[in-house]
Design a protein around this motif. Structure first.
Motif, short mmCIF file in Angstrom:
data_model
loop_
_atom_site.label_atom_id
_atom_site.label_comp_id
_atom_site.label_asym_id
_atom_site.label_seq_id
_atom_site.Cartn_x
_atom_site.Cartn_y
_atom_site.Cartn_z
N GLU A 115 51.50 -1.45 -22.72
CA GLU A 115 50.21 -1.42 -21.95
C GLU A 115 49.13 -0.56 -22.63
OE1 GLU A 115 51.41 -1.05 -17.99
OE2 GLU A 115 52.79 -2.84 -17.93
N LYS A 140 49.45 -5.71 -22.48
CA LYS A 140 48.64 -5.77 -21.21
C LYS A 140 47.79 -4.87 -21.14
CE LYS A 140 49.56 -5.83 -16.28
NZ LYS A 140 50.55 -5.71 -15.18
N HIS A 142 45.16 -2.59 -18.79
CA HIS A 142 45.01 -2.17 -17.31
C HIS A 142 43.48 -1.58 -17.27
CE1 HIS A 142 48.67 -2.35 -15.63
NE2 HIS A 142 49.31 -1.97 -16.52
#
Length: 411
Positions: A115, A140, A142
């Motif tokens: 992430e 991913k 954020h």
């Protein structure tokens, strides 16, 4: 003291030849700065007296060019307080630097399921490389959201941080809101989970003293053209232990140690990241710009821009229908003030300023995710530099008061 700083700003303005070409207020310094004669003269001298392809030539001109180029690297290392010059990689600009990090460190060390954290307020240059890397490698993203002051809080940062995060990318100063983030704290929290921290210093390095060892960032990038240096030169700072592990970004001449038909080995740092003929003239200009800023002093720059920003915002708040985006505290803006005017498109605002010989920027400022977060497609931005005076701000404010009337609102 304020009067003394105003007089010094007027004196500094005399160092910039472009201001002798006409009467105008240049208030688009977050996009690019004007260049002092010291920078222009240094570059002219290089091209007149020392120009040659550096690094491999053994004749005198080439040796002089090599010396000038490596002196520039030393100057940047000292300017940022890097441990050694090998931690400085020359690039064209901060955008190229961020792509270098994403494509080399990111591709080599981030794996599917990892992430990345970054604020929604990032410039596209510190947004799209990570977005595209995430698509390519199954990562991913954020997104951190700033508060009303434009700040990413420790609480919001900790709420997203988790063991799967392997990289955090963040601008020290927003190119839209002017807000400064607590990079030292966020780098510390990032390191506590074993991740790396990438800092975009494009809007901070020209305006405040940046110490990469004190901040303890793993990477930092900046553009010379926002630093009173020429376009086409910038730098990446990277911790040596990370740079040594990373593969090259570009392939070709100068970045190799040895080549056969079957393969190649790479040159040592920093040269393995600098393929092809390098921009010695730009590096010479960057050296001169750093020397100029050192002589002016960041204490003056910070104090001057703070008082001028306060004067600017105080005047703007008196004009009806003008809305400053972000904090109402001038100390939060670091010379960057973005605003809207009721009923007037930012492009029309900029055009009216232009007719009054005032240079500002209008649009989404390469920060469309932030614009969506703020609920507006575009804004107008005024940004200050060390040569700006109260006369420049007064010209801006005088034009600002006329805009709604010009657009037919009768006010």
């Amino acid at each position: 003291m304020e009067l003394a700083r105003e007089e010094l700003a007027k004196k500094l303005k005399e160092d910039f030849p472009i201001f002798k070409t006409g009467s105008f207020a240049y208030l688009d310094n977050a996009a690019t700065t004007q260049k002092p004669k010291q920078v222009l003269e240094a570059m002219e001298h290089y091209y007149h007296a020392e120009n040659a392809n550096p690094l491999r030539g053994l004749y005198e001109l080439s040796l002089k060019a090599t010396e000038a180029y490596e002196e520039a690297r030393e100057a940047v290392a000292k300017f940022l307080n890097a441990k050694e010059s090998a931690e400085i990689i020359f690039v064209r600009n901060a955008t190229e630097g961020l792509n270098l990090i994403a494509y080399t460190y990111g591709r080599a060390f981030l794996q599917e399921g990892d992430e990345i954290m970054l604020p929604v307020s990032e410039h596209h240059s510190n947004f799209i490389p990570w977005q595209q890397l995430a698509k390519e490698k199954g990562l991913k993203l954020h997104f951190l959201e700033p508060n009303e002051e434009g700040i990413i809080t420790e609480e919001s940062f900790r709420a997203v941080l988790n063991p799967k995060v392997k990289l955090v990318a963040m601008a020290q100063v927003s190119n839209v809101l002017g807000s400064i983030q607590d990079i030292k704290l966020f780098a510390k929290l990032t390191h506590e989970i074993g991740a790396v921290f990438v800092c975009d210093g494009a809007q901070s390095v020209p305006h405040t003293k940046v110490d990469v060892q004190d901040l303890d960032v793993d990477f930092l990038v900046f553009s010379g053209h926002k630093l009173y240096a020429p376009m086409g030169i910038g730098a990446v700072y990277g911790k040596k232990e990370l740079l040594e592990k990373m593969p090259p970004f570009l392939f070709g001449g100068e970045m190799i140690e040895y080549v056969t038909k079957e393969g190649a080995t790479w040159a040592e740092l920093p040269h393995k990241f600098e393929a092809g003929t390098v921009n010695v003239g730009g590096a010479v200009g960057l050296t001169a710009a750093i020397s100029y800023l050192d002589k002016v002093g960041f204490s003056f720059i910070e104090e001057r821009e703070a008082e001028l920003c306060a004067y600017l915002m105080e005047g703007m708040e008196k004009v009806p229908h003008v809305h400053i985006v972000g904090s109402k505290d001038p100390k939060r803006h670091h010379g960057i003030v973005t605003f809207t005017i009721d009923g007037v498109h930012p492009h029309d605002i900029a055009a009216i300023f232009n007719s009054n010989q005032v240079c500002v920027r209008a649009g989404h400022h390469c920060a469309q995710p932030l614009m969506k977060f703020l609920g507006t497609p575009s804004t107008t931005r005024v940004s200050l530099g060390l040569y700006n005076t109260k006369e420049d701000v007064d010209a801006f404010l005088a034009a600002l008061k006329t805009i709604r009337g010009v657009m037919g609102y009768g006010e």
